[in-house]
Design an enzyme around this catalytic site. Structure first.
Site, short mmCIF file in Angstrom:
data_model
loop_
_atom_site.label_atom_id
_atom_site.label_comp_id
_atom_site.label_asym_id
_atom_site.label_seq_id
_atom_site.Cartn_x
_atom_site.Cartn_y
_atom_site.Cartn_z
N MET A 1 0.84 -1.20 0.00
CA MET A 1 0.00 0.00 0.00
C MET A 1 0.88 1.25 0.00
SD MET A 1 -3.52 -0.74 2.04
CE MET A 1 -2.89 -0.54 3.69
N ALA B 1 4.11 3.85 1.00
CA ALA B 1 4.85 4.28 2.20
C ALA B 1 5.94 3.26 2.50
CB ALA B 1 3.91 4.48 3.39
N LEU B 2 6.75 2.98 1.49
CA LEU B 2 7.68 1.85 1.53
C LEU B 2 8.82 2.09 2.51
CD1 LEU B 2 7.87 1.12 -2.31
CD2 LEU B 2 6.31 0.13 -0.60
N HIS C 1 9.64 -3.50 3.23
CA HIS C 1 9.24 -3.69 1.83
C HIS C 1 10.46 -3.98 0.96
CE1 HIS C 1 5.82 -1.03 3.26
NE2 HIS C 1 5.16 -2.05 2.74
N GLN D 1 5.59 -11.71 6.96
CA GLN D 1 5.04 -12.49 8.06
C GLN D 1 4.45 -11.60 9.15
OE1 GLN D 1 4.66 -15.80 8.54
NE2 GLN D 1 3.86 -15.47 10.62
N ASP E 1 2.13 -9.50 8.95
CA ASP E 1 0.68 -9.63 8.80
C ASP E 1 0.36 -11.12 8.69
OD1 ASP E 1 -0.25 -6.76 8.54
OD2 ASP E 1 1.27 -6.82 6.98
#
Length: 273
Positions: free
Chosen positions: A27, A29-30, A34, A145, A147
């Protein structure tokens, strides 16, 4: 080299490699977490596609959809630095028809733990992930992981619906002091940032124990001392997210969610008995 930016299926079809394709859904906002997913994806495929889309379907009323950080210019720079080949950045209109009716149901597993606190969240998450799979047509997709329930549900969707995508989970990336990296960390004031460390302390305290009851007790005590507003602390099966009994043997997920000031954070660790 700058990545190709795609906004719809036609753009993706033009950019798609004839080789193996890896997708990293985000989504935006790296952050370094990420980046770790992108690096792992690069080892798994010939072409790496990163999607950047703040999905309205997975935000409930009163959640932070409107203020969720949107930093596309900086995100594109991160993708360039990591050698990403294609950035898929659709608009909501590109992703969803105005008369959309059909979506994905997360089933019973989507109503427990995180799903009990955020009703409908996992339906919206699975709907957008399936759409991304259909649009990008990756061979493999990489998810963090951190999430853990999201990852479990994506694995279940792929199995139940025979989606031809390999799902790879990647370890949680943490700050040196233990705080799990999250796009929402940027919301934290300095005092809240320090208070948020109670989540990782609780997980470490629990993971140091050797039996389920002791794991729960140690983590609960650490959280109680913190004074944070805790949504849940659970010890669950990583495939079903059902609570494990005190007699459990095998690998479990110790997961926590709490509000730190006005910011809601989640974290988890794997524990083996």
């Amino acid at each position: 080299m700058e990545p190709i930016v795609a906004h719809d299926r036609a753009d993706l079809d033009k950019a798609r490699s004839s080789g193996r394709v890896a997708l990293v859904p985000t989504m935006g906002a790296l952050h370094e977490g990420h980046r770790s997913l992108m690096r792992l994806a690069r080892t798994l495929a010939d072409q790496v596609v990163v999607s950047i889309f703040v999905n309205p379907l997975q935000f409930g009323p009163g959640e932070d959809f409107s203020r969720y950080p949107r930093t596309f210019g900086a995100d594109l720079g991160v993708c360039a630095q990591e050698g990403v080949d294609v950035v898929f950045a659709p608009s909501a209109d590109d992703m969803y028809r105005p008369d959309r009716q059909v979506g994905v149901s997360a089933g019973q597993m989507g109503t427990i733990v995180e799903g009990a606190v955020r009703p409908g969240h996992f339906d919206g998450m699975l709907t957008v992930v399936l759409k991304l799979f259909n649009l990008v047509r990756p061979d493999v997709a990489v998810f963090g992981q951190k999430d853990a329930q999201q990852l479990a549900l994506i694995r279940r969707m792929v199995a139940d619906l025979d989606v031809p995508v390999e799902i790879v989970g990647a370890p949680t990336v943490r700050e040196p002091d233990g705080l799990a990296l999250s796009s929402r960390n940027r919301y934290l004031a300095p005092d809240d940032r320090r208070a948020a460390l109670a989540l990782s302390r609780a997980l470490r305290a629990g993971a140091a124990e050797s039996a389920p009851a002791a794991v729960r007790a140690a983590a609960t005590a650490e959280l109680a001392a913190s004074g944070l507003a805790v949504d849940y602390l659970v010890l669950v099966d990583p495939a079903t997210f059902a609570e494990v009994p005190d007699s459990f043997a095998g690998q479990a997920v110790l997961a926590v969610a709490a509000r730190v000031g006005t910011t809601r954070l989640i974290d988890n660790v794997l524990v083996t008995f």
